[in-house]
Write an enzyme that holds these catalytic residues in place. Sequence first.
Site, short mmCIF file in Angstrom:
data_model
loop_
_atom_site.label_atom_id
_atom_site.label_comp_id
_atom_site.label_asym_id
_atom_site.label_seq_id
_atom_site.Cartn_x
_atom_site.Cartn_y
_atom_site.Cartn_z
N HIS A 58 39.56 -18.12 -23.46
CA HIS A 58 38.79 -17.26 -22.56
C HIS A 58 39.23 -15.80 -22.71
O HIS A 58 40.29 -15.40 -22.23
CB HIS A 58 38.98 -17.70 -21.10
CG HIS A 58 38.05 -17.01 -20.15
ND1 HIS A 58 37.00 -17.65 -19.54
CD2 HIS A 58 37.98 -15.72 -19.74
CE1 HIS A 58 36.34 -16.79 -18.78
NE2 HIS A 58 36.92 -15.60 -18.89
N HIS A 60 37.50 -11.55 -23.13
CA HIS A 60 36.34 -10.64 -23.19
C HIS A 60 36.63 -9.64 -24.30
O HIS A 60 37.12 -8.54 -24.05
CB HIS A 60 36.13 -9.96 -21.84
CG HIS A 60 35.76 -10.92 -20.76
ND1 HIS A 60 34.46 -11.12 -20.35
CD2 HIS A 60 36.51 -11.80 -20.05
CE1 HIS A 60 34.43 -12.07 -19.41
NE2 HIS A 60 35.68 -12.49 -19.21
N GLN A 153 27.19 -10.40 -17.55
CA GLN A 153 28.18 -9.85 -16.62
C GLN A 153 27.56 -9.39 -15.29
O GLN A 153 28.18 -9.50 -14.24
CB GLN A 153 28.91 -8.68 -17.29
CG GLN A 153 29.91 -7.95 -16.39
CD GLN A 153 31.17 -8.74 -16.12
OE1 GLN A 153 32.06 -8.81 -16.97
NE2 GLN A 153 31.26 -9.36 -14.95
N HIS A 211 31.51 -18.59 -16.08
CA HIS A 211 32.39 -17.97 -15.09
C HIS A 211 31.92 -18.49 -13.74
O HIS A 211 30.80 -18.19 -13.32
CB HIS A 211 32.23 -16.45 -15.09
CG HIS A 211 32.98 -15.75 -16.16
ND1 HIS A 211 32.73 -15.94 -17.49
CD2 HIS A 211 34.00 -14.84 -16.09
CE1 HIS A 211 33.56 -15.18 -18.20
NE2 HIS A 211 34.34 -14.50 -17.37
N GLU A 214 34.46 -17.15 -9.24
CA GLU A 214 35.61 -16.24 -9.39
C GLU A 214 35.60 -15.29 -8.20
O GLU A 214 35.18 -14.14 -8.28
CB GLU A 214 35.53 -15.46 -10.70
CG GLU A 214 36.80 -14.63 -10.94
CD GLU A 214 36.73 -13.76 -12.18
OE1 GLU A 214 35.68 -13.71 -12.83
OE2 GLU A 214 37.75 -13.11 -12.49
N ASP A 310 41.86 -13.80 -20.71
CA ASP A 310 40.78 -13.11 -20.01
C ASP A 310 40.62 -11.65 -20.46
O ASP A 310 39.61 -11.30 -21.02
CB ASP A 310 40.97 -13.19 -18.50
CG ASP A 310 39.67 -13.03 -17.73
OD1 ASP A 310 38.59 -13.08 -18.35
OD2 ASP A 310 39.72 -12.87 -16.49
FE FE2 Z 1 36.45 -13.87 -17.62
#
Ligand code: FE2
Length: 425
Positions: A58, A60, A153, A211, A214, A310
Amino acid sequence: MDLLLRNALLLGSNTPSDIAITGDRITSLTPTKGKGAAATKVIDLEGRLVTGPLVEPHLHMDAVLTVGQPRNNVSGTLFEGIAVWGERVKTLTVDDVIERGREVMAWQLACGVQHVRSHVDVCDPELTALEGLKVLRDEMRGLVDLQLVAFPQQGIYGFKNGPELMRTAVERGVDVVGGIPHFELTRDEGVESVKFIFDLAEEAGLPIDIHCDETDDDHSRFVEVMVSETIRRGMSGRVTASHTTAMHSYNNAYANRLITNIKRAGLHMITNPLDSSVLQGRFDSGPIRRGHTRFKEMWAAGVNVSIGHDSIMDPWYPLGYGDPLQAAFVLVHYGQMSGAKEMPYLFEMITTNPAKALGVDSRGIRKGGPADIVVFDAPTPEDALRRVTPRFLVLRDGKIVARTKPSETTVTINGKTRPVTFLRP
Ligand code: FE2
């Protein structure tokens, strides 16, 4: 035989082994004794810890190394991070994405990471980040294999043309379909977004990585929707839920039932201790919740749980250099994993467990297996964690692709200089 690695301490073993490599395969694995077999090249690992490749499930990648651009995240919250990133996306270029990603993938390879799943923000009419990361995916194949997730996102229904952008990203060649249901504008739209993601993935024959939940809001309950869709559509083993931090705040009765159903659905679960430790609990005035998913209860229930990094120097997390071992070190503290059986398990959470989630070879070091090998500059798993030691050697397909020279430190006390290794004498 091309290469013999002598005195390798395999994870879970107390005695050293010799690893013989011919071409790109491990041809034998035997206890170290005597002089060892003849080989073109011999490297004595002197009892260093050896594992299969590290797997980053995971990240970005499109946002790495953008911290402070175009402005800092002053509050340190997830939501200001999303707003800052929304501004930075507007100035992305393909070259900018490639250059930052290329540097980070070199860092990852140096840490022994050989498989990476990266979410790619598709809330951009040009899909610039996707085009840049596709170039890197080709460039790094066979060294660091990159999977790309279509990640909305700003939401699928909360962003203009969100569903069309997701479909276009699939057409342009992503490997996985993602989502962010807790960020959609309403609960109903969040549920709808999960169904849209499953429809799209099913049509394209792709796995899913969402996702999910979160947030510290205990009313955020989209994992149960993922469970239901996975069971109904028979997609067990092809679906991953990332973050799921709201689980920390669920009441025990609900969490217990949910974990039972996660196991039944065969979801893979990913926790991201670096980001979660700084982003969650930001709206609490005290006591401040840890805001961590219940990975220990899931582990006990037999669910496949992995550690993700992440962020690497982006609007959400300003630190990091891409090392899963550093994320595992943080989880020792944040997730209370300091028990004698817990620390070695962290190595499974950064190697074989994420390999299962990504659908890559998850069987580790074995005779006949690929010579994809990571050597930690440490005599035990606990010591590797304690000092977050560099990787002494990294091999891919039998070839050395990264190495770190052990550093030397000396101290001078009362005029006498001596070396310090930080190892217990
Ligand atoms: Fe993430």
